[in-house]
Design a protein around this motif. Structure first.
Motif, PDB file in Angstrom:
ATOM      1  N   LEU A 250      19.151  -2.438  -0.066  1.00 16.53           N
ATOM      2  CA  LEU A 250      19.260  -4.236  -1.046  1.00 16.53           C
ATOM      3  C   LEU A 250      18.749  -3.891  -2.141  1.00 16.53           C
ATOM      4  CD1 LEU A 250      17.021  -5.972   0.883  1.00 16.53           C
ATOM      5  CD2 LEU A 250      18.923  -6.485   0.927  1.00 16.53           C
ATOM      6  N   ARG A 251      18.158  -3.188  -2.669  1.00  7.94           N
ATOM      7  CA  ARG A 251      18.039  -3.129  -4.150  1.00  7.94           C
ATOM      8  C   ARG A 251      19.352  -2.219  -4.763  1.00  7.94           C
ATOM      9  NH1 ARG A 251      12.519  -2.064  -2.378  1.00  7.94           N
ATOM     10  NH2 ARG A 251      11.461  -3.018  -4.059  1.00  7.94           N
ATOM     11  N   GLN A 252      19.710  -1.077  -4.275  1.00  9.58           N
ATOM     12  CA  GLN A 252      21.659  -0.269  -4.687  1.00  9.58           C
ATOM     13  C   GLN A 252      22.077  -1.341  -4.983  1.00  9.58           C
ATOM     14  OE1 GLN A 252      21.649   3.577  -2.920  1.00  9.58           O
ATOM     15  NE2 GLN A 252      23.801   3.287  -2.620  1.00  9.58           N
TER      16      GLN A 252
ATOM     17  N   ASP B 151       0.580  -1.280   0.188  1.00  7.80           N
ATOM     18  CA  ASP B 151      -0.262   0.534   0.011  1.00  7.80           C
ATOM     19  C   ASP B 151       0.648   1.146   0.362  1.00  7.80           C
ATOM     20  OD1 ASP B 151      -2.773  -0.976  -0.201  1.00  7.80           O
ATOM     21  OD2 ASP B 151      -2.590  -1.204   2.184  1.00  7.80           O
ATOM     22  N   ALA B 152       2.161   1.505   0.436  1.00  7.40           N
ATOM     23  CA  ALA B 152       2.845   2.255   0.441  1.00  7.40           C
ATOM     24  C   ALA B 152       3.410   2.820  -0.601  1.00  7.40           C
ATOM     25  CB  ALA B 152       4.288   1.859   1.868  1.00  7.40           C
ATOM     26  N   CYS B 153       3.660   2.074  -1.417  1.00  8.14           N
ATOM     27  CA  CYS B 153       4.532   2.000  -2.525  1.00  8.14           C
ATOM     28  C   CYS B 153       3.866   3.117  -3.625  1.00  8.14           C
ATOM     29  CB  CYS B 153       5.505   0.600  -3.516  1.00  8.14           C
ATOM     30  SG  CYS B 153       6.367   1.003  -4.767  1.00  8.14           S
ATOM     31  N   PRO B 154       4.578   3.746  -3.947  1.00  8.52           N
ATOM     32  CA  PRO B 154       3.701   4.710  -5.136  1.00  8.52           C
ATOM     33  C   PRO B 154       3.475   3.663  -6.376  1.00  8.52           C
ATOM     34  CG  PRO B 154       6.216   6.036  -4.648  1.00  8.52           C
ATOM     35  CD  PRO B 154       5.922   4.840  -3.385  1.00  8.52           C
ATOM     36  N   MET B 155       4.701   3.036  -6.900  1.00 13.73           N
ATOM     37  CA  MET B 155       4.694   2.465  -8.187  1.00 13.73           C
ATOM     38  C   MET B 155       3.095   1.261  -8.336  1.00 13.73           C
ATOM     39  SD  MET B 155       7.823   0.430  -8.787  1.00 13.73           S
ATOM     40  CE  MET B 155       8.009  -0.073  -7.057  1.00 13.73           C
ATOM     41  N   GLY B 156       2.367   1.788  -6.895  1.00 21.53           N
ATOM     42  CA  GLY B 156       1.429   0.726  -6.813  1.00 21.53           C
ATOM     43  C   GLY B 156       0.259   1.988  -7.465  1.00 21.53           C
TER      44      GLY B 156
ATOM     45  N   ALA C  44      13.112  -0.967 -10.807  1.00 23.22           N
ATOM     46  CA  ALA C  44      11.659  -0.273 -11.264  1.00 23.22           C
ATOM     47  C   ALA C  44      11.969   0.988  -9.965  1.00 23.22           C
ATOM     48  CB  ALA C  44      10.720  -0.502 -11.293  1.00 23.22           C
ATOM     49  N   CYS C  45      12.366   0.256  -8.903  1.00 19.70           N
ATOM     50  CA  CYS C  45      12.111   1.051  -7.453  1.00 19.70           C
ATOM     51  C   CYS C  45      12.491   2.435  -7.616  1.00 19.70           C
ATOM     52  CB  CYS C  45      12.301   0.566  -6.112  1.00 19.70           C
ATOM     53  SG  CYS C  45      12.926   1.450  -4.639  1.00 19.70           S
ATOM     54  N   LEU C  46      11.802   3.096  -7.243  1.00 19.71           N
ATOM     55  CA  LEU C  46      11.845   4.444  -6.951  1.00 19.71           C
ATOM     56  C   LEU C  46      13.141   5.413  -5.961  1.00 19.71           C
ATOM     57  CD1 LEU C  46       8.846   5.828  -7.740  1.00 19.71           C
ATOM     58  CD2 LEU C  46       9.451   6.367  -9.619  1.00 19.71           C
ATOM     59  N   MET C  47      13.427   4.592  -5.236  1.00 15.78           N
ATOM     60  CA  MET C  47      14.232   4.758  -4.209  1.00 15.78           C
ATOM     61  C   MET C  47      13.305   5.611  -3.357  1.00 15.78           C
ATOM     62  SD  MET C  47      15.919   2.425  -4.172  1.00 15.78           S
ATOM     63  CE  MET C  47      18.455   1.720  -4.895  1.00 15.78           C
ATOM     64  N   CYS C  48      11.713   5.632  -3.083  1.00 20.85           N
ATOM     65  CA  CYS C  48      11.312   6.904  -2.420  1.00 20.85           C
ATOM     66  C   CYS C  48      11.603   6.503  -1.060  1.00 20.85           C
ATOM     67  CB  CYS C  48      10.417   7.494  -3.448  1.00 20.85           C
ATOM     68  SG  CYS C  48       8.907   6.043  -2.492  1.00 20.85           S
ATOM     69  N   GLY C  49      11.959   5.223  -0.528  1.00 24.45           N
ATOM     70  CA  GLY C  49      12.592   5.279   0.376  1.00 24.45           C
ATOM     71  C   GLY C  49      10.614   5.042   1.931  1.00 24.45           C
ATOM     72  N   LYS C  50       9.928   5.463   0.990  1.00 26.30           N
ATOM     73  CA  LYS C  50       8.721   4.810   1.805  1.00 26.30           C
ATOM     74  C   LYS C  50       8.327   3.620   2.896  1.00 26.30           C
ATOM     75  CE  LYS C  50       3.644   6.416   1.464  1.00 26.30           C
ATOM     76  NZ  LYS C  50       2.960   6.997   0.506  1.00 26.30           N
TER      77      LYS C  50
ATOM     78  N   SER D  82       3.766  -6.289  -8.211  1.00 25.30           N
ATOM     79  CA  SER D  82       4.559  -6.917  -7.879  1.00 25.30           C
ATOM     80  C   SER D  82       5.704  -6.666  -7.500  1.00 25.30           C
ATOM     81  CB  SER D  82       4.292  -8.253  -8.899  1.00 25.30           C
ATOM     82  OG  SER D  82       5.216  -7.269 -10.264  1.00 25.30           O
ATOM     83  N   LEU D  83       6.095  -4.999  -7.092  1.00 28.46           N
ATOM     84  CA  LEU D  83       6.996  -4.750  -7.592  1.00 28.46           C
ATOM     85  C   LEU D  83       7.900  -4.299  -6.386  1.00 28.46           C
ATOM     86  CD1 LEU D  83       7.543  -2.222 -10.540  1.00 28.46           C
ATOM     87  CD2 LEU D  83       8.679  -4.989 -10.236  1.00 28.46           C
ATOM     88  N   ALA D  84       6.905  -4.804  -5.487  1.00 28.71           N
ATOM     89  CA  ALA D  84       7.127  -3.921  -3.798  1.00 28.71           C
ATOM     90  C   ALA D  84       7.968  -5.031  -3.271  1.00 28.71           C
ATOM     91  CB  ALA D  84       5.240  -3.928  -2.695  1.00 28.71           C
ATOM     92  N   THR D  85       8.632  -3.995  -2.137  1.00 36.00           N
ATOM     93  CA  THR D  85       9.997  -4.839  -0.923  1.00 36.00           C
ATOM     94  C   THR D  85       9.269  -5.980  -0.470  1.00 36.00           C
ATOM     95  OG1 THR D  85      10.188  -2.719  -0.747  1.00 36.00           O
ATOM     96  CG2 THR D  85      10.544  -4.559   0.769  1.00 36.00           C
ATOM     97  N   VAL D  86       7.578  -5.958  -0.222  1.00 32.39           N
ATOM     98  CA  VAL D  86       7.453  -7.468   0.024  1.00 32.39           C
ATOM     99  C   VAL D  86       7.821  -8.796  -1.066  1.00 32.39           C
ATOM    100  CG1 VAL D  86       4.750  -7.882  -0.220  1.00 32.39           C
ATOM    101  CG2 VAL D  86       6.132  -9.276   0.999  1.00 32.39           C
TER     102      VAL D  86
HETATM  103  S1  SF4 Z   1      11.364   2.644  -2.104  1.00 29.88           S
HETATM  104 FE1  SF4 Z   1      10.669   1.848  -3.842  1.00 29.88          FE
HETATM  105  S2  SF4 Z   1       9.705   0.048  -3.396  1.00 29.88           S
HETATM  106 FE2  SF4 Z   1       9.328   1.137  -1.719  1.00 29.88          FE
HETATM  107  S3  SF4 Z   1       7.325   2.650  -1.645  1.00 29.88           S
HETATM  108 FE3  SF4 Z   1      10.046   3.535  -2.475  1.00 29.88          FE
HETATM  109  S4  SF4 Z   1       9.405   3.062  -4.806  1.00 29.88           S
HETATM  110 FE4  SF4 Z   1       7.937   1.789  -3.702  1.00 29.88          FE
END
Ligand code: SF4
Ligand code: SF4
Ligand code: SF4
Ligand code: SF4
Lengths: 110, 600
Positions: free
Chosen positions: B344-346, B288-293, B324-330, B300-304
């Protein structure tokens, strides 16, 4: 076979799909956006690295399409990945991913 | 109270016993594996922290608050908090009271692991004393607490929205088996204890069941089938535990001390990272937190799912999820166990092989002269695409009479953050070295930046020996509150967007709001501060294309328009450009708004 005294010579036409660099096909597979570039040059006009070098993403893409890989790789390695070109590209291309994919697919040439 | 059988054993305990030993063995092997994968310095650091008194206290407190009481989750969502803590804490109490009973009444059986668990099968009562009644009551009370949690969990499975979650995690097969086993453990225990409540005693939960059963069964006293079922449910749960999300229960107890020791992710699949991904309970908060949603296909790109693919070692999917991740940190900010989603992604990005290596040798010839003001202003790449920011900053500095100069008037050298985000730390170091040289040789005491992306990397990666790095929101807020910038309040309704790198990245939330409140009236966004939604333009994402980003921007704008503001203000050139494309109201820069409201 009966010899009629003449023979067919091989076609001299260039079939681009056969001679094309397979690396370019890989690049397109990684980032299809590279095919949508219209060579407007906005990227080169705003490029951070271009203040210090001759880097032009527009030219790099054209180079690769034409198989002039040495010129392309020599230039692209100066990119700082700053992303300005992505912001200005009127086609909305993911230029940073185009660049990263080029860095991945091609090798340095002298 | 005395034992019912001379032989303190019954075969029905076997499923439970085998399952429990299996889990213990697995966990010990996992601990050895994780510890052996830590770099030696990290390992020693971890061991040292385990014997540091204040860390011991912190570890115990955190394990209690996070694993049993789920305090973080309570703060976020009370129903979810109750659901998790009722099961975890209730279960813990039942085990604890079971042990107390065993110690009090049959101390010679304490060494038998199963005795406290199946206590009511092995015991019988003649008369109940106050002490016994209290223990029985507590047992039934915590059973009720757990059952209410389970009921809530079952309800959530089918109606997740009622518990405030829009999307839940896709479960794996073992997750499902574990879940059904968990759901059945406590109802089965209730029935089993109900059967024996006539002999072994019980309280308000178990006695009524016993009474009911007596009316239907001929001889309910010796009904071992229910105890078998209870034990099998426990055993099944234990057997699937290591292969399911329930591994988070033991893993988190290891993760907490490691996190408190200050360990960092060094490899996305080894050591600390492993402890992190196994501690993830698949709660789904990150979905729910991920803006890509904003687009369903990108759920399916969420951290879980990153965690899941790390466990499965599926490199192809891992690359996709990490790029794909925006690295927004939310997700990281909201995650109850603080999985290093971006770290982890980095790390995954940094392990990629490239055929061409970037070369910044050409910077060697660039002169390091950069003016001689006390304040050095670095605009950076993005700000040079938004001249309005540069102009406003210059006007404000001049108005306040600051002695300043421009560091990158003739050509910016990128700060290096975009390279770091792409996993290219070594390349970034070349840019960092050159910029450091320029900053130091200028003799300035303060480095002023207007771009949060640059701000973060200057703060985190540069060693500037005493040169203070400030973001323009902090700087102008100080000038405003000290009266060096006379402004008027226009009364305009503004909403402030927290840029990811500035807010979650550097913890700056208050200064921009404080400054803006001098010149306008601020209205809230639906989600803000730590829950602010990325504008969609982030350089963190390598692969999201134009359409994906557009969908994210639209969602983010919708969130900002919550209180119907007259204009949107942001403090990041990238957000400014991104929003300006599609916003229905004007999008303004922070410095621009301040400058517009200067007294003549
Ligand atoms: S850091 Fe990446 S995976 Fe986490 S909420 Fe932001 S875009 Fe989504
Ligand atoms: S990302 Fe590279 S090519 Fe694009 S503007 Fe920046 S330096 Fe130039
Ligand atoms: S700005 Fe975009 S379309 Fe124009 S040349 Fe560069 S990449 Fe191609
Ligand atoms: S990564 Fe964090 S937020 Fe996401 S499912 Fe796991 S514990 Fe929950």
């Amino acid at each position: 076979m009966v010899d009629f005294g003449f023979k067919l010579s091989k076609s001299s036409a260039i079939v681009l799909s056969e001679t094309a660099d397979p690396r370019f096909a890989r690049l397109v597979a990684l980032e299809p956006d590279v095919m949508r570039c219209m060579s407007c040059g906005s990227c080169a006009g705003s490029c951070t690295a271009a203040s210090f070098t001759t880097l032009s993403l527009r030219r790099v893409i054209l180079d690769l399409q034409r198989g002039q890989t040495a010129d392309a790789t020599g230039q692209i390695k100066h990119c700082m990945l700053c992303g300005k070109c992505t912001l200005v590209c009127p086609r909305g291309l993911n230029t940073r991913h185009i660049i990263l994919s080029i860095l991945q697919v091609y090798k340095e040439e002298e | 109270m005395e034992e019912r059988f001379a032989l303190s054993f019954d075969p029905f305990v076997l499923p439970f016993m085998v399952g429990t030993y299996f889990v213990f063995a697995w966990c010990i092997a996992a601990i050895i594996k994780v510890l052996s994968q830590l770099p030696a310095t990290d390992r020693h650091r971890f061991y040292r922290s385990l014997i540091t008194p204040q860390n011991i206290v912190k570890n115990i407190r955190d394990i209690f608050c996070d694993c049993l009481l789920h305090v973080r989750l309570w703060k976020r969502n009370r129903l979810l908090g109750y659901m998790h803590s009722s099961i975890a804490f209730g279960w813990f109490m039942i085990i604890l009271i079971g042990h107390i009973e065993t110690i009090l009444y049959v101390p010679n059986r304490v060494h038998l692991l199963y005795y406290p668990i199946f206590f009511r099968y092995f015991m019988k009562v003649h008369e109940i004393h106050l002490q016994g009644a209290l223990l029985f009551f507590l047992m039934d009370f915590f059973l009720l607490v757990i059952l209410s949690g389970i009921a809530l969990a079952i309800f959530k499975r089918f109606r997740s929205r009622a518990l405030g979650m829009r999307r839940t995690t896709r479960l794996t097969l073992t997750d499902r088996i574990g879940m059904y086993a968990l759901w059945s453990i406590f109802p089965l225990r209730w029935i089993a204890e109900g059967f024996t409540a006539g002999v072994a005693g019980g309280s308000f939960m178990t006695i009524p069941i016993n009474w009911l059963l007596k009316n239907f069964m001929s001889n309910p006293e010796n009904f071992t089938a229910a105890w078998w079922a209870y034990s099998i449910a426990l055993g099944t749960f234990m057997f699937v535990l290591p292969f399911s999300r329930y591994m988070h229960i033991p893993a988190e107890m290891m993760l907490i001390p490691m996190r408190n020791a200050g360990l960092k992710v060094r490899h996305y699949r080894r050591g600390f990272a492993l402890a992190q991904v196994y501690s993830c309970p698949s709660c789904g908060v990150c979905i729910d937190a991920c803006p890509m949603g904003a687009q369903k296909k990108n759920n399916s790109l969420a951290t879980v799912y990153l965690n899941r693919q790390i466990k499965r070692k599926n490199e192809e999917k891992l690359n996709k999820i990490s790029d794909a991740c925006l690295m927004c940190g939310k997700c990281e900010a909201l995650c109850q166990i603080k999985v290093s989603a971006t770290g982890l992604r980095q790390d995954i990005r940094s392990r990629r092989q490239y055929g061409i290596h970037q070369d910044y040798g050409y910077l060697g010839g660039v002169s390091a002269a950069a003016g001689s003001g006390k304040v050095l202003y670095y605009a950076g790449c993005m700000t040079s695409l938004t001249p309005v920011i540069k102009r406003s900053v210059a006007a404000l500095l001049d108005r306040a009479g600051v002695d300043w100069s421009n560091m990158d008037a003739d050509g910016t050298i990128c700060c290096g953050r975009p390279l770091i985000l792409a996993g290219k730390m070594d390349e970034a170091k070349a840019l960092i070295a050159k910029n450091t040289e320029i900053i130091k040789s200028s003799g300035a005491a303060t480095l002023l930046v207007s771009c949060p992306i640059c701000y973060r990397v200057f703060k985190e990666e540069y060693q500037l020996d005493g040169v203070e790095v400030v973001h323009y929101t902090e700087y102008f807020n100080n000038l405003l509150s000290s009266g060096r910038l006379p402004v008027e309040n226009s009364g305009r309704k503004l909403v402030y967007h927290d840029p990811c790198e500035l807010g979650r990245g550097c913890g700056i939330y208050d200064q921009p709001r404080e400054a803006l409140s001098h010149v306008a009236s601020l209205v809230p966004a639906e989600k803000e501060r730590v829950e602010s939604i990325c504008c969609g333009g982030s350089l963190g994402s390598l692969t999201l294309n134009w359409d994906d980003r557009g969908a994210i921007s639209a969602k983010s704008l919708e969130n900002l328009m919550y209180s119907h503001p007259d204009a949107i203000v942001t403090a990041c050139p990238l957000c400014l450009k991104t929003y300006a494309r599609s916003a229905k109201v004007p999008v303004k820069d922070f410095a621009e708004i301040i400058n517009d409201n200067l007294k003549q």
